[in-house]
Design an enzyme around this catalytic site. Structure first.
Site, mmCIF file in Angstrom:
data_model
loop_
_atom_site.group_PDB
_atom_site.id
_atom_site.type_symbol
_atom_site.label_atom_id
_atom_site.label_comp_id
_atom_site.label_asym_id
_atom_site.label_seq_id
_atom_site.Cartn_x
_atom_site.Cartn_y
_atom_site.Cartn_z
ATOM 1 C CD GLU A 126 9.997 78.634 169.140
ATOM 2 O OE1 GLU A 126 9.135 78.221 169.962
ATOM 3 O OE2 GLU A 126 9.929 78.439 167.914
ATOM 4 N N PRO A 127 11.219 81.082 173.840
ATOM 5 C CG PRO A 127 9.624 82.759 174.272
ATOM 6 C CD PRO A 127 10.235 81.956 173.161
ATOM 7 N N GLY A 130 15.176 76.208 174.176
ATOM 8 C CA GLY A 130 16.553 76.650 174.058
ATOM 9 C C GLY A 130 17.391 75.509 173.512
ATOM 10 C CB SER A 131 19.664 73.082 175.163
ATOM 11 O OG SER A 131 20.603 74.049 175.614
ATOM 12 C CB THR A 157 22.910 87.530 167.931
ATOM 13 O OG1 THR A 157 23.143 86.811 169.145
ATOM 14 C CG2 THR A 157 24.063 88.498 167.713
ATOM 15 N NE ARG A 242 27.192 74.300 168.789
ATOM 16 C CZ ARG A 242 26.314 73.327 168.610
ATOM 17 N NH1 ARG A 242 26.668 72.257 167.897
ATOM 18 N NH2 ARG A 242 25.107 73.399 169.127
ATOM 19 C CG LEU A 334 45.226 94.201 185.204
ATOM 20 C CD1 LEU A 334 44.175 94.497 184.142
ATOM 21 C CD2 LEU A 334 46.442 95.101 185.016
ATOM 22 C CD GLU A 359 26.730 80.760 167.134
ATOM 23 O OE1 GLU A 359 27.262 79.849 166.467
ATOM 24 O OE2 GLU A 359 26.789 81.960 166.831
ATOM 25 C CB THR A 361 24.980 75.311 177.142
ATOM 26 O OG1 THR A 361 24.516 73.950 177.048
ATOM 27 C CG2 THR A 361 23.784 76.262 177.133
#
Length: 377
Positions: A126-127, A130-131, A157, A242, A334, A359, A361
């Protein structure tokens, strides 16, 4: 535990490699359009890749989690966004329903999810949560024989693709405590809508957005499992997820190495004959192989039914950091070509970063690993 793949796993790998080749031509289209076209989803359906570990009675593949991890790895070599659709639909939505839901909900939702007729999304973040999942503000209140959900979910997602959403919401228990419960929400339910769709640095074709619940009406029977057990269900699902994020990271790393070597060979570049380049590529391949073994170990342990939380976190931590190191080094090797748009090395460099974040940090993974080590006296 054996470190050798069975003949079944080798056959599965051949199928996943074939599907990865079928999807390879789409990577530029996915990147530019920032969406996954219907024909790509149809390929996933055709090969039953959205239901690999689901029982055959629901139309799934009846395979193990190691097979699922291998699938994610192979597809992530060129299409990490597509691999993400599989991970969320299978590990974060279908698996919790299979493990915790009533037979009614299993019969109703697992068949369309396993066949790919429906895509799943997992709504926990949610806003302001999170964790720290304890800060969740989305609520579910029982009223007139159904549940009423109010709140917002963020960074979800498959937001635009999904038909079926597994959503965590705070509920009041009979003893007055407030705990998270899980609900199945269909896209068509009254009061449900999509909010902002994000534009991202990497994994651009994977739809990421907000879920909005405004007096959203959810049938009473769509409560998953036991009231108040939603957080434990979600955390268990994330352990499976995970492993798949770690597999995604391994695929990204291996894809970057393969593409770098192929690009240098195609250009007849003298860089490939330089010892420092050869030594660097050898080091990157060794770390990628180590990450792969950690992923396979975690997936194999999940298949035994044992607790695999520590192995899941270790695989996710190591594989994601390896993917970031590998892709950065490949761009360096490269040179200017590696920084150009429309090159897979540049895409992989951007795609790798999210594997350290979503999923859980990598700071959260360190907390989980340290907790399992019982460091405190």
């Amino acid at each position: 535990m054996s470190f050798f793949l069975s003949e079944n796993h080798k056959r599965h790998a051949q199928v996943y490699q074939h599907v990865a080749e079928l999807m390879r031509p789409y990577w530029q289209q996915l990147e530019r359009q920032e969406k996954i076209p219907d024909e790509v989803i149809e390929i996933l359906r055709q090969y039953k890749l959205l239901g690999i570990p689901m029982p055959e009675k629901y139309g799934g593949g009846g395979k193990d989690y190691l097979s699922g991890a291998m699938c994610i790895e192979y597809l992530s070599k060129t299409n990490p966004s597509v691999a993400g659709v599989i991970n969320v639909t299978t590990e974060l939505v279908s698996v919790p329903i299979l493990k915790n839901a009533s037979d009614f909900l299993k019969d109703k939702y697992l068949t369309p999810l396993a066949s790919g007729a429906s895509i799943g999304a997992f709504g926990l973040t949610e806003p302001n949560a999170g964790s720290d999942t304890s800060a969740a503000e989305t609520t579910a209140v029982k009223k007139d024989g159904h549940w009423v959900l109010n709140g917002r979910k963020k960074f979800i997602t498959n937001a635009e693709l999904a038909d079926i959403f597994l959503v965590g919401a705070v509920t009041e228990l009979p003893d007055g405590r407030r705990k998270i419960s899980e609900f199945i929400v269909e896209k068509s339910f009254p009061g449900f809508s999509l909010g902002k769709i994000e534009r991202k640095m990497g994994i651009r074709a994977s739809s990421t957005g907000e879920l909005v619940f405004e007096n959203c009406i959810v049938p009473e029977e769509n409560l998953v499992g036991t009231l108040g057990k939603g957080l434990s269900y979600a955390l268990n699902a994330l352990e499976y997820g995970r492993v798949m994020i770690a597999a995604q990271a391994v695929g990204i790393a291996q894809g970057a190495i393969d593409e770098t070597v192929a690009a240098l060979k195609e250009k007849n570049s003298e860089r490939l004959s330089r010892q420092w380049v050869q030594f660097k590529l050898a080091e990157l391949q060794t770390k990628t192989e180590a990450a792969r073994l950690m992923v396979y170990r975690a997936a194999a342990k999940a298949d035994t039914g044992e607790n695999f939380g520590m192995e899941s976190s270790q695989a996710k931590l190591f594989a994601s950091e390896t993917a970031n190191e590998v892709t950065r080094a490949c761009v360096d090797i490269l040179g200017a070509e590696g920084c150009m748009k429309d090159t897979l090395a540049e895409l992989m460099f951007r795609d790798a970063k999210i594997t350290e974040i979503y999923e859980g940090t990598n700071e959260i993974q360190r907390l989980i690993i340290a907790g399992n080590m019982e460091l405190k006296g």
